[in-house]
Design an enzyme around this catalytic site. Structure first.
Site, short mmCIF file in Angstrom:
data_model
loop_
_atom_site.label_atom_id
_atom_site.label_comp_id
_atom_site.label_asym_id
_atom_site.label_seq_id
_atom_site.Cartn_x
_atom_site.Cartn_y
_atom_site.Cartn_z
N HIS A 55 -9.74 0.71 -0.15
CA HIS A 55 -9.69 1.42 0.90
C HIS A 55 -10.96 1.49 1.59
O HIS A 55 -12.16 1.83 1.36
CB HIS A 55 -9.22 2.97 0.34
CG HIS A 55 -8.01 3.27 0.11
ND1 HIS A 55 -7.47 2.97 -1.16
CD2 HIS A 55 -7.01 3.99 0.49
CE1 HIS A 55 -6.29 3.29 -1.20
NE2 HIS A 55 -5.94 3.91 -0.23
N HIS A 90 0.88 -1.09 -0.13
CA HIS A 90 0.09 -0.10 -0.06
C HIS A 90 0.80 1.47 0.01
O HIS A 90 1.26 1.79 1.08
CB HIS A 90 -0.93 0.01 1.34
CG HIS A 90 -2.14 1.02 1.25
ND1 HIS A 90 -3.36 0.72 1.13
CD2 HIS A 90 -1.95 2.28 1.15
CE1 HIS A 90 -4.23 1.53 1.08
NE2 HIS A 90 -3.38 2.71 0.94
N HIS A 117 1.19 5.08 -2.30
CA HIS A 117 0.70 5.90 -3.44
C HIS A 117 1.79 6.60 -4.25
O HIS A 117 2.39 7.32 -3.42
CB HIS A 117 -0.36 7.04 -2.56
CG HIS A 117 -1.57 6.37 -2.23
ND1 HIS A 117 -2.82 6.33 -2.91
CD2 HIS A 117 -1.80 5.83 -1.16
CE1 HIS A 117 -3.97 5.66 -2.22
NE2 HIS A 117 -2.95 5.31 -1.19
N ASP A 128 1.60 9.29 -5.76
CA ASP A 128 1.59 10.61 -5.79
C ASP A 128 1.70 11.22 -4.56
O ASP A 128 1.79 12.32 -3.92
CB ASP A 128 0.28 11.35 -6.12
CG ASP A 128 -1.03 10.57 -5.95
OD1 ASP A 128 -0.76 9.77 -5.05
OD2 ASP A 128 -2.09 11.12 -6.07
N GLY A 188 -10.12 7.57 -1.79
CA GLY A 188 -10.63 8.74 -1.68
C GLY A 188 -11.53 8.94 -0.29
O GLY A 188 -11.48 7.86 0.41
N GLU A 197 -10.76 3.13 7.32
CA GLU A 197 -9.83 4.06 7.65
C GLU A 197 -10.46 5.19 8.27
O GLU A 197 -10.18 5.58 9.59
CB GLU A 197 -9.01 4.55 6.45
CG GLU A 197 -7.91 5.58 6.68
CD GLU A 197 -7.37 6.37 5.45
OE1 GLU A 197 -6.36 6.72 5.79
OE2 GLU A 197 -7.70 5.99 4.38
N ASP A 254 1.88 3.94 2.80
CA ASP A 254 0.80 4.90 2.40
C ASP A 254 1.32 5.86 1.66
O ASP A 254 1.39 5.91 0.35
CB ASP A 254 -0.18 5.24 3.56
CG ASP A 254 -1.37 5.73 3.16
OD1 ASP A 254 -1.93 5.52 2.18
OD2 ASP A 254 -2.21 6.65 3.93
#
EC number: 3.5.4.4
Length: 382
Positions: free
Chosen positions: A206, A17, A19, A21, A179, A209, A301
């Protein structure tokens, strides 16, 4: 060997996991912003910008945390920028001792500069290939798969799902949605999940969370997810009371299903503290879930926003919870078992890379982790 940042960095690690960006080098953000004429960065001083990202991430709000991506996404709108960021991600992960990684990105967020989604994917996959080759030249071997993410507040999930299937032979290993959870349940995207499963492809969602058990239940029982992105709120289905021999845990039906079916939890401890999903690392549900032997994996993350690496995540967990090499190896094997690549390749990485890597650090073959300090009952495998 004692556990320290230096020794943990030498250990083979698996990351599920992360990202794209959320993991840029801060210097790259500044350089790409200058090249693109993007003038909205809060500062162009590398140290100050790194501190700004970390401060915004540590606000305790997932919404505030997600706002920081406006800057990184803004500078990732050309083929050259995407390829550079992906290549540097591969190099940075390899330098951190990661031997297998799944890095996710949302193609729909990178089309403002005129690229179409297929070109976005091709640019990122090229970057992973370039970065992997550079790492190999430096003596580091890493295997990277891409996860294509659809934004849960948008309406392009079926399209992104089709892209994940179309590009799976080129390096895409699965499909994801991300998101803000609240108000955007995964069941809004059922057609996308059904398509992916019909095509014998993989799904991670996701869930659990910033929102609780309903998000997890929908992701599993309605959407058929293979893994849970974060999943920290599964502890809401575990009741703990003090008994004569210590804490006693009553596991609810949903949590029992997650544990019994070995649904992998993509836990991101530092990020979860930053977004308010956990009050502190010591209070993070990963401690209880590890003790109860859920299929726990450890992840970063967003390495830029949270100022973390796989090395720092594992080192901090070892310090806070008293974990030894056996538990760190257990986290790693859990993740490798849960990866979205073929069985033979997963087994080979565990047998030929992960087990020998930890054996070299422990002076022998490491066994399953002890339950917790002071507990003598052996842990079940898996």
């Amino acid at each position: 060997m004692p556990i320290s940042s230096d020794t943990v960095r030498r250990a083979p690690k698996v990351l599920l996991h992360d990202h794209l960006d959320g993991g840029l080098r801060v210097e790259t953000v500044i350089e790409l912003a200058r090249e693109a004429g993007y003038d909205r960065l809060p500062t162009t001083d590398p140290d100050e910008l790194a501190a700004w990202f970390l401060g915004a991430a540590h606000s305790g709000s997932l919404v505030r945390y997600l706002e920081t991506f406006g800057h990184t996404v803004a500078v990732m709108q050309t083929r050259e920028a995407l390829t550079r960021v992906a290549a540097e991600a591969a190099e940075d992960l390899a330098a951190d001792g990661v031997v297998y990684a799944e890095v996710r990105f949302a193609p729909e967020l990178h089309v403002e500069g005129g690229l179409d989604v297929d070109a976005v994917i091709a640019a990122v996959l090229d970057g992973f290939r370039i970065g992997t080759e550079r790492a190999a030249e430096g003596g580091r071997v890493i295997r990277i798969g891409a996860l294509l993410t659809a934004m849960r507040h948008a309406a392009r999930s079926r399209e992104i799902a089709e892209l994940a299937v179309r590009h799976r032979d080129a390096g895409v290993v699965g499909f994801d949605i991300a998101g803000a959870e609240k108000g955007f349940p995964p069941t809004r995207h059922l057609d996308a999940f059904e398509y992916v499963r019909q095509q014998n492809a993989h799904v991670t969602i996701h869930a659990g969370e910033a929102f609780g058990l309903p998000s997890i239940w929908e992701a599993i029982q309605w959407c058929g997810t293979d893994r849970l992105g974060h999943g920290v709120r599964i502890v809401d289905d575990i009741a703990t009371t003090e008994g004569a021999a210590g804490p006693e845990h009553r596991i609810g039906r949903l949590a029992a299903y997650v544990r019994d079916m070995r649904v992998p939890l993509e836990m991101c401890p530092t990020s979860n503290v930053h977004t308010g999903a956990a009050a502190s690392l010591a209070e993070h549900p990963i401690g209880l879930l590890t003790e109860l032997r859920f299929r726990v994996t450890v992840n970063t993350d967003n390495r830029l926003m949270s100022g973390c690496t796989m090395t720092s995540e594992l080192t901090d967990l070892a310090e806070v919870f008293g974990y030894g090499w056996d538990t760190l190896e257990w986290f790693t094997v859990n993740a490798m078992k849960s990866a979205f690549i073929g069985f033979d390749e997963r087994v080979a990485l565990i047998r030929d890379v992960i087990r020998p890597g930890y054996a070299a650090l422990t002076g022998g073959a490491a066994g399953p982790p002890a339950r917790r300090p002071g507990r003598s009952r052996p842990a079940p495998p898996g």
